[in-house]
Scaffold this motif. Structure first.
Motif, PDB file in Angstrom:
ATOM      1  N   UNK A 305       0.817  -1.207   0.000  1.00  0.00           N
ATOM      2  CA  UNK A 305       0.000   0.000   0.000  1.00  0.00           C
ATOM      3  C   UNK A 305       0.858   1.268   0.000  1.00  0.00           C
ATOM      4  N   UNK A 306       2.066   1.157   0.542  1.00  0.00           N
ATOM      5  CA  UNK A 306       2.962   2.316   0.623  1.00  0.00           C
ATOM      6  C   UNK A 306       3.985   2.357  -0.503  1.00  0.00           C
ATOM      7  N   UNK A 307       4.100   1.271  -1.276  1.00  0.00           N
ATOM      8  CA  UNK A 307       5.108   1.169  -2.332  1.00  0.00           C
ATOM      9  C   UNK A 307       4.628   1.915  -3.583  1.00  0.00           C
ATOM     10  N   UNK A 308       5.465   2.793  -4.082  1.00  0.00           N
ATOM     11  CA  UNK A 308       5.098   3.572  -5.280  1.00  0.00           C
ATOM     12  C   UNK A 308       4.955   2.659  -6.498  1.00  0.00           C
ATOM     13  N   UNK A 309       5.641   1.536  -6.472  1.00  0.00           N
ATOM     14  CA  UNK A 309       5.570   0.609  -7.606  1.00  0.00           C
ATOM     15  C   UNK A 309       4.240  -0.123  -7.675  1.00  0.00           C
ATOM     16  N   UNK A 310       3.511  -0.111  -6.579  1.00  0.00           N
ATOM     17  CA  UNK A 310       2.214  -0.809  -6.562  1.00  0.00           C
ATOM     18  C   UNK A 310       1.071   0.150  -6.218  1.00  0.00           C
ATOM     19  N   UNK A 311       1.325   1.451  -6.373  1.00  0.00           N
ATOM     20  CA  UNK A 311       0.293   2.414  -5.989  1.00  0.00           C
ATOM     21  C   UNK A 311      -0.943   2.343  -6.882  1.00  0.00           C
ATOM     22  N   UNK A 312      -0.799   1.799  -8.091  1.00  0.00           N
ATOM     23  CA  UNK A 312      -1.943   1.685  -8.996  1.00  0.00           C
ATOM     24  C   UNK A 312      -2.746   0.404  -8.760  1.00  0.00           C
ATOM     25  N   UNK A 313      -2.226  -0.466  -7.874  1.00  0.00           N
ATOM     26  CA  UNK A 313      -2.943  -1.704  -7.584  1.00  0.00           C
ATOM     27  C   UNK A 313      -4.211  -1.383  -6.784  1.00  0.00           C
ATOM     28  N   UNK A 314      -5.261  -2.086  -7.061  1.00  0.00           N
ATOM     29  CA  UNK A 314      -6.473  -1.929  -6.253  1.00  0.00           C
ATOM     30  C   UNK A 314      -6.282  -2.635  -4.921  1.00  0.00           C
ATOM     31  N   UNK A 315      -7.053  -2.235  -3.946  1.00  0.00           N
ATOM     32  CA  UNK A 315      -6.961  -2.845  -2.624  1.00  0.00           C
ATOM     33  C   UNK A 315      -7.332  -4.328  -2.684  1.00  0.00           C
ATOM     34  N   UNK A 316      -8.285  -4.662  -3.512  1.00  0.00           N
ATOM     35  CA  UNK A 316      -8.688  -6.070  -3.634  1.00  0.00           C
ATOM     36  C   UNK A 316      -7.567  -6.918  -4.226  1.00  0.00           C
ATOM     37  N   UNK A 317      -6.850  -6.369  -5.225  1.00  0.00           N
ATOM     38  CA  UNK A 317      -5.752  -7.134  -5.820  1.00  0.00           C
ATOM     39  C   UNK A 317      -4.620  -7.322  -4.815  1.00  0.00           C
ATOM     40  N   UNK A 318      -4.365  -6.313  -3.999  1.00  0.00           N
ATOM     41  CA  UNK A 318      -3.345  -6.433  -2.950  1.00  0.00           C
ATOM     42  C   UNK A 318      -3.776  -7.489  -1.931  1.00  0.00           C
ATOM     43  N   UNK A 338      -4.405  -3.002  12.618  1.00  0.00           N
ATOM     44  CA  UNK A 338      -3.972  -1.611  12.439  1.00  0.00           C
ATOM     45  C   UNK A 338      -4.972  -0.580  12.977  1.00  0.00           C
ATOM     46  N   UNK A 339      -6.143  -1.048  13.325  1.00  0.00           N
ATOM     47  CA  UNK A 339      -7.131  -0.133  13.882  1.00  0.00           C
ATOM     48  C   UNK A 339      -7.774   0.797  12.867  1.00  0.00           C
ATOM     49  N   UNK A 340      -7.590   0.524  11.599  1.00  0.00           N
ATOM     50  CA  UNK A 340      -8.168   1.341  10.534  1.00  0.00           C
ATOM     51  C   UNK A 340      -8.371   0.478   9.295  1.00  0.00           C
ATOM     52  N   UNK A 341      -9.001   1.030   8.287  1.00  0.00           N
ATOM     53  CA  UNK A 341      -9.223   0.276   7.053  1.00  0.00           C
ATOM     54  C   UNK A 341      -8.029   0.448   6.122  1.00  0.00           C
ATOM     55  N   UNK A 342      -7.856  -0.453   5.164  1.00  0.00           N
ATOM     56  CA  UNK A 342      -6.741  -0.324   4.209  1.00  0.00           C
ATOM     57  C   UNK A 342      -6.783   0.997   3.443  1.00  0.00           C
ATOM     58  N   UNK A 343      -7.960   1.429   3.005  1.00  0.00           N
ATOM     59  CA  UNK A 343      -8.062   2.679   2.249  1.00  0.00           C
ATOM     60  C   UNK A 343      -7.676   3.884   3.094  1.00  0.00           C
ATOM     61  N   UNK A 344      -8.117   3.890   4.334  1.00  0.00           N
ATOM     62  CA  UNK A 344      -7.771   5.002   5.239  1.00  0.00           C
ATOM     63  C   UNK A 344      -6.259   5.004   5.532  1.00  0.00           C
ATOM     64  N   UNK A 345      -5.703   3.807   5.714  1.00  0.00           N
ATOM     65  CA  UNK A 345      -4.260   3.693   5.955  1.00  0.00           C
ATOM     66  C   UNK A 345      -3.474   4.269   4.792  1.00  0.00           C
ATOM     67  N   UNK A 346      -3.883   3.906   3.567  1.00  0.00           N
ATOM     68  CA  UNK A 346      -3.184   4.388   2.364  1.00  0.00           C
ATOM     69  C   UNK A 346      -3.362   5.900   2.215  1.00  0.00           C
ATOM     70  N   UNK A 347      -4.559   6.395   2.478  1.00  0.00           N
ATOM     71  CA  UNK A 347      -4.837   7.809   2.332  1.00  0.00           C
ATOM     72  C   UNK A 347      -4.044   8.637   3.344  1.00  0.00           C
TER      73      UNK A 347
END
Length: 350
Positions: A305-318, A338-347
């Protein structure tokens, strides 16, 4: 019989008697009745029979071949018992399997054969009898050497798998005792072999060496309290080694990325039951199996989620790349750790 002969009988006989008394102590008077003490006691009893034969052969005249061959046959019991004892002292809950009883086949064959060898037959078939006797001697001493070396190898492997700085006090005592025990039996073996190789040493040296060794071994055993221990002292450490295997498979080989990974699959990889595998993970990871696997999946997902090389990946694909079989299970696990959702973590990280 001169004074020197009487002295030799006393020395060798006292060692024989001492071994029998120690065996009786192991059978009936130890605080902890263990399989290890049983094997050691039987080992001492059969060793006493063997030494008794040597004393009778040295001081007796015209000893019947029955006693000679029967005495030799006892060596074929000592080897397996020695190895069983070492295994009982190094493996938790060790019990010989039924197939292990086949190890006593050579003893049974030689012992039963001794009843068919008389003085008359020995004299009538002198050349064949001598050849037979020599063959049995060579076989029995090679047989014992095989087990002494095998037992020593087991102790060496345990010392290698349990470095000195990682040993508990009880483990160090057991390994020290076993090392001394193997050396002691090696010395006894050498003393007898030197005797049969062109009479390098007098035959009575064997029983005398045994007496000295058995007294010393008894002293060491009680000093190290070896009669109070068995393979259970390695139980926790054994589980620790198993967890290291599990951690290597899951973390280093990244089995957590496999969506089909299960307790059954993991147990098969380490050769343990599903229940045992679960117990080890709970004990050392402080998590159940699902949380143990999902923790590493979430760490992998966070990197992606933090890697620039995979920033275009969807959360479901990850989620699927990290071993989750559904997006909902990924979201639930991510929020749990993590106490949060994947989308919130990435944002929040961007």
């Amino acid at each position: 019989m001169g004074f020197s002969d009487i002295l030799l009988i006393l020395i060798s006989g006292s060692g024989l008697l001492h071994g029998v008394l120690v065996a009786l102590y192991l059978f009936f008077f130890t605080k902890k009745r263990t399989g290890a003490n049983l094997w050691l006691g039987l080992l001492l009893i059969f060793m006493a029979f063997r030494i008794g034969k040597s004393v009778m052969l040295y001081f007796g005249k015209d000893l019947e071949p029955l006693f000679i061959f029967a005495g030799l046959s006892f060596l074929l019991v000592i080897g397996p018992l020695l190895q069983w004892y070492v295994q009982a002292m190094t493996k938790p809950n060790f019990k010989p399997r039924k197939v292990n009883l086949l190890e006593f086949t050579p003893f049974v064959l030689v012992f039963l054969s001794s009843f068919f060898i008389s003085n008359d037959w020995f004299n009538e078939h002198n050349s064949q009898a001598v050849a037979l006797f020599a063959s049995i001697i060579i076989f029995t001493y090679l047989h014992l050497a095989f087990y002494i070396i095998g037992s020593g190898s087991l102790v060496w492997k345990m010392r290698k798998n349990h470095p000195q700085d990682q040993q508990t006090k009880a483990q160090a005592a057991v390994l020290q005792w076993l090392r001394i025990l193997i050396i002691g039996f090696g010395i006894i073996w050498i003393s007898y072999v030197l005797n049969i190789i062109e009479d390098t040493v007098p035959y009575i040296v064997g029983p005398i060496v045994y007496s000295v060794v058995i007294y010393y071994l008894s002293f060491v055993a009680f000093k190290l309290k070896a009669t109070n221990g068995d393979g259970s002292v390695f139980e926790s450490n054994s589980n620790s080694v198993l967890f290291q295997q599990i951690a290597h498979l899951v973390v280093q080989e990244k089995l957590y990325l496999d969506s089909e990974i299960s307790l059954t699959v993991l147990g098969d990889r380490i050769g343990k039951s599903t229940q045992k595998t679960s117990e080890i993970i709970n004990q050392y990871a402080k998590r159940n199996f699902n949380d143990f696997i999902n923790y590493y999946r979430i760490q992998e997902a966070k990197e992606k989620l933090l890697d620039v090389n995979t920033e275009k990946y969807t959360i479901s694909s990850i989620a699927f790349d990290c071993g989750f079989s559904s997006l909902s299970s990924f979201n639930s696990a991510f929020k749990k750790f993590e106490g949060t959702t994947p989308s919130s973590f990435k944002k929040n990280a961007s």
